[in-house]
Scaffold this active site. Structure first.
Site: not given
Ligand code: 0A1
Ligand code: ZN
Length: 850
Positions: A122, A254, A291
């Site tokens: 991404e 992160g 996530e």
């Protein structure tokens, strides 16, 4: 030399990809400098497209061969991709490319970190792995075969075959390329399992480098709590046989929600009581949840294009915030979230980088993973929920999952499920997605014959490209208090839709004291004439914990800004009000710690600037120190007792309750050290058996310019622990006295352990300085120069982290003419760097503005 103006991409230009993909097979032959990637992709014409142009993205790839339906072709290849003639019928495209993970310092695509292979795709990293339509609306089922000598070879989906030197993975769920992941390394697993609501057994693993096995248990617990919560609250189950998390040391962000194979910055998953603070534990729990929740909000339902990024990010942040509120304290979580929102998003929305939650154009999408897209995106969902109510919110989400599962959706699709569920017209509400800027909400009031009238006027200042704004829908939660402190009207939700609007409350015996924007019901700036006596009253009596805290914060801010504008001193109104809260044992210690904390220097600077003053960073620093010392002196009779009362017996636990006690104890220690020369802090440092207390003590000492000995002891104790050493670097640059900060930072960049290519270490060190406002803004410009030098150096290796860190300059217009000139000179110097990345060029150009 100047860099070429890079190309802009517009939301309005969206067109579907001319082909659909029936399946992808990838074969990786791993080698540090020459990994071979073979791909086989089944394409067929897309009936929803009238184009047949075949363009595949591809960057930094060495094309070895390409075939269509088995026949070798010679496609046209540029720096950006490949074009070929293809049949107007289903066909198979095959390619072999070579890539070099070891020299990939940008940490995008396939790269190496600490000897292991890992990926970050991404937003547009897959094109650095092979030729592909690298856009989120092209979804396909992937089969992946990895050949490598590493003991662990992972990809998305379920494992189908494994043997000596290879592994094969099939992902049954169609996904866009940005969710692809591969990991290969000599790793160890922390295994566990989870049984879903419908009885499906899921294997869970957290993979880490040998030596980190002892830091996985908390993350695993957080994962299982997240899985249960998503089943219970959103009715969402996990959908593969296995869920893997891998910790990597070199990572730009992160963590990443790759399907079935989440990759984490090691700082966001590894934790032990000795090495991680309470704040780290809470953050880790939140990120693991975030996530994991993406599996539904992001992966099963993804984004049609990158302009829709907030569709997955705003919703997933909202969900992780809900989760943390449920796991911990709802009141404290809301206050923490608003502090972060104001520090990051309001700052962004007030400056040259302001952009709508759904932007209309971008040059580099990586520059739009912002506080606005994430945090304001989440606030919008909170407002929507407040407006439609909890029941309707639930029904709308059920419909969203049912209607769009397996699709690449848009914000229009998202709003439509709410419209269809409730019958409401959300066209005005949609302005929250298209208009940038933080609305100012001016409040005036009147009281006549038992009727109290609140009048609101909304106005949003101009932002880049958007001089005019239309009025938005604003949910305003209001409660009313009697002068005796009782609540006479419970919270009600006012719905503002006009530019100016009044709301009446009748049947009141006396003029009430209003508590407005309870729970921070909308991301706006409230402007209301009030007194410190009223603020103190609300701090003492408000039943809404957010507004109770907010009243104390406003009182402190008013005191500090007046110290800077009319030389007033710290008044007893503030000191007495704070003292009362601190002594009130019925209040949650974590809440009391929040009330005791002072607003940040950045917050004060922005407040002064908004009121027409030019902030002076060094005077702000001094004012904050003065207030802290006044707190310490005024409270000195109770501080030792509270310090002792907050002692937690027994083994360390990162749960909210003991963490809250430690937070208050730490806040008290910080005040005590201003009185006792650091004695208590030295004792705490020596006795600490957990990182929270060890770091608190060290920070207290550094703040009063002591602690050299402890700093050295800390380094000696932790020199082999990368994550703890990040804290060691950060604390020194963040807490150095203003006149020493630049020198300290410069010295640390020469330390043998300063690995500048590691984003965590770079951010810890340089980010510490940029967050040290008075140090960074040293009047001689040395802070600006040092940071610019390092950004220029880092840009050549890692554009993404450079661009992100360049935002430290975004508030330059607040300051005096000399500082402005110094900052502009540094920004121009960065911009003039030969071969400056597209990422940094876009950011610095926007920061400079016209
Ligand atoms: N989607 C991830 C964040 C993320 C975004 C971009 C990255 O590389 C450019 C990496 C991670 C999340 O929201 O957690
Ligand atoms: Zn996310």
């Amino acid at each position: 030399m100047t860099n070429e103006a890079p190309q802009k991409i517009y939301l309005a230009d969206y067109k579907p990809f001319p082909f659909l993909i029936d399946g992808v097979e990838l074969n990786f032959d791993l080698a540090p400098r020459a990994t071979r990637v073979k791909s086989k992709i089944n394409f067929r014409p897309n009936p929803d497209s009238d184009s047949r142009e075949f363009f595949l993205h591809g960057e930094n790839l060495k094309l070895i061969s390409a075939k269509i339906d088995g026949k070798e072709i010679s496609p046209e290849v540029t720096d950006l991709g490949l074009t070929a003639d293809v049949p107007d019928a289903p066909f198979v495209f095959e390619a072999v490319v070579e890539i070099s993970p070891e020299t990939n310092t940008a940490l995008e695509g396939l790269y190496m970190s600490g000897g292991m292979y890992c990926t970050q795709c991404e937003a547009e990293g897959f094109r650095k792995i092979t030729y592909y339509p690298d856009r989120p609306d092209v979804m396909a089922k992937f089969k992946v075969r990895i050949q490598g000598s590493e003991s662990v070879l992972l990809s998305n989906g379920n494992p189908v075959e494994q043997g000596e030197g290879f592994a094969e993975w099939h992902d049954p769920w169609p996904k866009p390329a940005y969710l692809f992941a591969l990991v290969a390394g000599n790793l160890v697993a922390h295994p566990d399992s989870f049984t879903t609501n419908s009885g499906k057994e899921v294997e869970l693993n957290i993979y880490v480098r040998p030596g980190d096995e002892g830091k996985c248990a908390f993350g695993m617990g957080a994962l299982k709590r997240s899985m249960t919560w998503d089943e219970e609250v959103y009715g969402r189950e996990y959908d593969l046989d296995i869920f893997n998390i891998v910790a990597v040391d070199d990572f730009n962000m992160g963590a990443m929600e790759n399907k079935g194979l989440n990759i984490f910055n090691s700082s966001c998953v590894l934790a032990s009581p000795e090495t991680a603070t309470d704040a780290n534990f809470e953050r880790i729990e939140g990120i693991i949840a975030h996530e994991y929740f993406h599996n539904w909000t992001g992966n099963r339902i993804t984004c049609r294009d990158w302009f829709q990024l907030c569709l997955k990010e705003g919703l997933t942040v909202f969900r992780d915030q809900q989760f943390t509120s449920d796991m911990r304290s709802r009141a404290v979580k809301r206050i923490d979230d608003v502090i972060t929102l104001r520090a990051r998003q309001f700052r962004e929305d007030n400056g040259p980088l302001a952009h709508p939650v759904r932007p209309e154009s971008f040059v580099e999408i990586n520059n739009f993973y912002t506080a606005t897209v994430y945090d304001k995106g989440a606030e919008i969902i909170g407002m929507l929920k407040r407006l439609v109510g909890d029941e309707n919110y639930k029904r709308a989400l059920d419909l969203y999952f049912e209607r769009h599962d397996g699709e690449a959706a848009t914000i229009e699709d998202w709003l439509k499920v709410f419209e269809d569920t409730t019958g409401r017209d959300l066209s005005q509400f949609a302005l929250w997605y298209s208009q940038a800027g933080t609305p100012r909400l001016k409040v005036s009031e009147a009281f006549e014959d038992g009727t109290y009238i609140l009048t609101f006027k909304q106005e949003t200042p101009p932002t880049p490209g958007q001089p005019e704004k239309d009025p938005r829908v604003i949910p305003i939660a209001v409660g009313l208090l009697n002068p005796n402190g009782d609540e006479v009207r419970e919270t009600c939700m006012l719905e503002m839709t006009e530019e100016e609007q009044s709301f009446r409350f009748s049947g009141l015996a006396a003029k009430p004291i209003p508590s407005i924007l309870r729970e921070f019901s909308a991301p706006v700036i409230l402007e209301r004439e009030t007194t410190n006596a009223e603020r103190a009253f609300l701090l003492a009596h408000d039943t809404d914990p957010f507004n109770k805290w907010e009243a104390g914060r406003a009182l402190a801010k008013d005191t500090i800004t007046r110290m800077l504008t009319d030389d007033s001193t710290v008044g007893s109104d503030l000191l007495d009000a704070i003292s009362k809260v601190l002594r009130d044992d019925s209040l949650d210690p974590a809440f009391r710690a929040l009330v005791l904390a002072l607003p940040s220097a950045d917050d004060i600077a922005q407040t002064l600037f908004d009121a027409g003053h030019t902030p002076d960073p060094s005077r702000i620093h001094t004012a904050l120190e003065t207030v802290a010392l006044s707190y310490a002196t005024h409270l000195q009779d109770v501080l030792p007792k509270i310090y002792a009362d907050m002692h937690v017996d027994g083994p360390y636990s990162p749960d909210a309750e003991p963490a809250g006690k430690r937070a208050l104890q730490g806040a008290v220690l910080s005040l005590l050290s201003r009185l006792d020369g650091g004695n208590q802090a030295r004792a705490q440092f020596a006795a600490a058996d957990n990182m929270t207390q060890q770091l608190q003590a060290l920070a207290c000492l550094l703040r009063i310019d002591r602690g050299r000995e402890q700093l050295a002891a800390f380094e000696e104790q932790w020199k082999d622990d990368r994550l703890v050493m990040d804290k060691w670097f950060n604390l020194q640059t963040a807490l150095a006295a203003p006149e020493a900060a630049v020198q300290t930072t410069e010295a640390l960049t020469k330390h043998a352990a300063f690995d500048w290519k590691n984003p965590n270490r770079f951010r810890a060190t340089l980010g510490g300085l940029t967050g040290n406002m008075a140090g960074f803004h040293s009047p001689d410009g040395s802070g600006y120069r040092l940071v610019a030098d390092w950004l220029i150096k880092l840009d050549a290796a890692n554009p993404q982290t450079t661009a992100r860190m360049s935002t430290c300059f975004d508030s330059w217009r607040r300051y005096d003419a000399d500082r402005q000139a110094l900052i502009k000179a540094e920004l121009s110097r960065i911009l003039a760097t030969p071969k400056l990345s597209r990422d940094t060029t876009e950011m610095v150009t926007r920061i400079l503005g016209d």
